[in-house]
Design a protein around this motif. Structure first.
Motif, mmCIF file in Angstrom:
data_model
loop_
_atom_site.group_PDB
_atom_site.id
_atom_site.type_symbol
_atom_site.label_atom_id
_atom_site.label_comp_id
_atom_site.label_asym_id
_atom_site.label_seq_id
_atom_site.Cartn_x
_atom_site.Cartn_y
_atom_site.Cartn_z
ATOM 1 N N ILE A 33 0.830 -1.203 0.000
ATOM 2 C CA ILE A 33 0.000 0.000 0.000
ATOM 3 C C ILE A 33 0.865 1.253 0.000
ATOM 4 C CG2 ILE A 33 -1.841 1.227 1.225
ATOM 5 C CD1 ILE A 33 -2.557 -1.613 0.104
ATOM 6 N N LYS A 34 0.575 2.170 -0.922
ATOM 7 C CA LYS A 34 1.361 3.398 -0.979
ATOM 8 C C LYS A 34 0.749 4.516 -0.131
ATOM 9 C CE LYS A 34 -0.698 5.274 -5.152
ATOM 10 N NZ LYS A 34 -1.586 4.614 -5.953
ATOM 11 N N GLU A 35 -0.531 4.384 0.219
ATOM 12 C CA GLU A 35 -1.191 5.409 1.027
ATOM 13 C C GLU A 35 -0.693 5.347 2.474
ATOM 14 O OE1 GLU A 35 -3.368 4.812 -2.561
ATOM 15 O OE2 GLU A 35 -2.955 3.342 -1.023
ATOM 16 N N ASP A 36 -0.953 6.420 3.212
ATOM 17 C CA ASP A 36 -0.566 6.479 4.625
ATOM 18 C C ASP A 36 -1.315 5.417 5.428
ATOM 19 O OD1 ASP A 36 1.158 8.609 4.225
ATOM 20 O OD2 ASP A 36 -0.375 10.106 4.676
ATOM 21 N N CYS A 99 -7.640 -5.981 12.128
ATOM 22 C CA CYS A 99 -6.242 -6.318 12.438
ATOM 23 C C CYS A 99 -5.796 -7.652 11.855
ATOM 24 C CB CYS A 99 -6.033 -6.331 13.946
ATOM 25 S SG CYS A 99 -6.256 -4.714 14.681
ATOM 26 N N ASP A 100 -6.728 -8.492 11.458
ATOM 27 C CA ASP A 100 -6.341 -9.788 10.903
ATOM 28 C C ASP A 100 -6.371 -9.805 9.378
ATOM 29 O OD1 ASP A 100 -9.066 -9.632 10.611
ATOM 30 O OD2 ASP A 100 -9.504 -11.540 11.566
ATOM 31 N N HIS A 101 -6.423 -8.630 8.758
ATOM 32 C CA HIS A 101 -6.430 -8.537 7.296
ATOM 33 C C HIS A 101 -5.012 -8.728 6.769
ATOM 34 C CE1 HIS A 101 -8.312 -7.261 3.517
ATOM 35 N NE2 HIS A 101 -7.094 -6.855 3.218
ATOM 36 N N LEU A 102 -4.889 -9.473 5.687
ATOM 37 C CA LEU A 102 -3.594 -9.700 5.053
ATOM 38 C C LEU A 102 -3.663 -9.163 3.630
ATOM 39 C CD1 LEU A 102 -0.777 -10.988 5.312
ATOM 40 C CD2 LEU A 102 -1.772 -13.084 4.402
ATOM 41 N N PHE A 103 -2.802 -8.200 3.314
ATOM 42 C CA PHE A 103 -2.775 -7.619 1.975
ATOM 43 C C PHE A 103 -1.922 -8.479 1.061
ATOM 44 C CE2 PHE A 103 -3.960 -4.115 4.627
ATOM 45 C CZ PHE A 103 -4.884 -3.419 3.862
ATOM 46 N N MET A 104 -2.443 -8.746 -0.123
ATOM 47 C CA MET A 104 -1.717 -9.517 -1.129
ATOM 48 C C MET A 104 -1.452 -8.682 -2.380
ATOM 49 S SD MET A 104 -1.312 -12.312 0.461
ATOM 50 C CE MET A 104 -0.803 -13.519 -0.716
ATOM 51 N N SER A 105 -2.032 -7.481 -2.430
ATOM 52 C CA SER A 105 -1.831 -6.568 -3.554
ATOM 53 C C SER A 105 -2.251 -5.169 -3.106
ATOM 54 C CB SER A 105 -2.652 -7.008 -4.770
ATOM 55 O OG SER A 105 -4.018 -6.888 -4.496
ATOM 56 N N SER A 106 -2.074 -4.219 -3.990
ATOM 57 C CA SER A 106 -2.485 -2.854 -3.677
ATOM 58 C C SER A 106 -4.015 -2.748 -3.689
ATOM 59 C CB SER A 106 -1.884 -1.881 -4.682
ATOM 60 O OG SER A 106 -2.354 -2.175 -5.976
ATOM 61 N N ILE A 107 -4.524 -1.639 -3.188
ATOM 62 C CA ILE A 107 -5.964 -1.400 -3.181
ATOM 63 C C ILE A 107 -6.337 -0.770 -4.527
ATOM 64 C CG2 ILE A 107 -7.848 -0.120 -2.094
ATOM 65 C CD1 ILE A 107 -6.171 -0.260 0.503
ATOM 66 N N PRO A 108 -7.279 -1.360 -5.251
ATOM 67 C CA PRO A 108 -7.655 -0.816 -6.563
ATOM 68 C C PRO A 108 -8.212 0.604 -6.448
ATOM 69 C CG PRO A 108 -8.672 -2.966 -6.199
ATOM 70 C CD PRO A 108 -8.054 -2.542 -4.911
ATOM 71 N N LYS A 109 -7.946 1.402 -7.460
ATOM 72 C CA LYS A 109 -8.446 2.775 -7.500
ATOM 73 C C LYS A 109 -9.972 2.790 -7.380
ATOM 74 C CE LYS A 109 -8.519 6.913 -10.389
ATOM 75 N NZ LYS A 109 -9.869 7.224 -10.049
ATOM 76 N N GLU A 110 -10.642 1.785 -7.946
ATOM 77 C CA GLU A 110 -12.103 1.722 -7.885
ATOM 78 C C GLU A 110 -12.619 1.664 -6.442
ATOM 79 O OE1 GLU A 110 -10.469 0.671 -11.565
ATOM 80 O OE2 GLU A 110 -10.269 -0.561 -9.782
ATOM 81 N N GLU A 116 -15.147 7.412 -1.828
ATOM 82 C CA GLU A 116 -15.337 8.848 -2.016
ATOM 83 C C GLU A 116 -16.723 9.174 -2.571
ATOM 84 O OE1 GLU A 116 -11.932 10.000 -4.308
ATOM 85 O OE2 GLU A 116 -10.642 10.034 -2.537
ATOM 86 N N SER A 117 -17.275 8.320 -3.400
ATOM 87 C CA SER A 117 -18.594 8.560 -3.985
ATOM 88 C C SER A 117 -19.726 8.335 -2.991
ATOM 89 C CB SER A 117 -18.824 7.641 -5.181
ATOM 90 O OG SER A 117 -17.953 7.972 -6.224
#
Length: 124
Positions: A33-36, A99-110, A116-117
């Motif tokens: 993840i590139k976001e803060d 807290c038990d989430h495991l990221f395997m890729s970035s979060i899609p822009k969608e 935001e929508s």
């Protein structure tokens, strides 16, 4: 008061989740993840864990007290605390992850666009 930024991820450890799960979640988030990333800690989180977050340069804050009663028989208090923690996040657009989430890729822009929508997005 935390300073708001455009968008970011929020994790909340309410003293009930095992801290090793949060460490794994943070490690995987930082990798993809590139976001803060921000962590909110419950008031009874061990000080040693807080020092570890600081050493790894994670942004965090600690709740001074629990707002709602939680415990073995009162899981509902935990659910009332989550919206408060999310509302206090230092981002204009916040994605909350357990807290038990495991990221395997970035979060899609969608996904960010959906939040935001509509102001809310769900996932599993």
């Amino acid at each position: 008061m935390l300073q708001n930024r455009s968008k970011g991820l929020l994790f909340y450890s309410d003293d009930r989740k095992p801290l090793p799960e949060l460490v794994v979640a943070l490690y995987s988030a930082r990798k993809f993840i590139k976001e803060d990333i921000h962590v909110t800690l419950g008031p009874n989180t061990p000080k040693l864990f807080e020092l570890e977050l600081a050493r790894e340069r994670y942004e965090y804050n600690r709740l001074e007290t629990k707002l709602f009663k939680t415990g073995r028989r009162s899981k509902i208090g935990h659910w009332f605390q989550k919206p408060f923690v999310i509302q206090q996040a230092p981002f204009d657009t916040t994605l909350y992850y357990d807290c038990d989430h495991l990221f395997m890729s970035s979060i899609p822009k969608e996904k960010w666009d959906e939040v935001e929508s509509y102001g809310l997005s769900t996932g599993h």
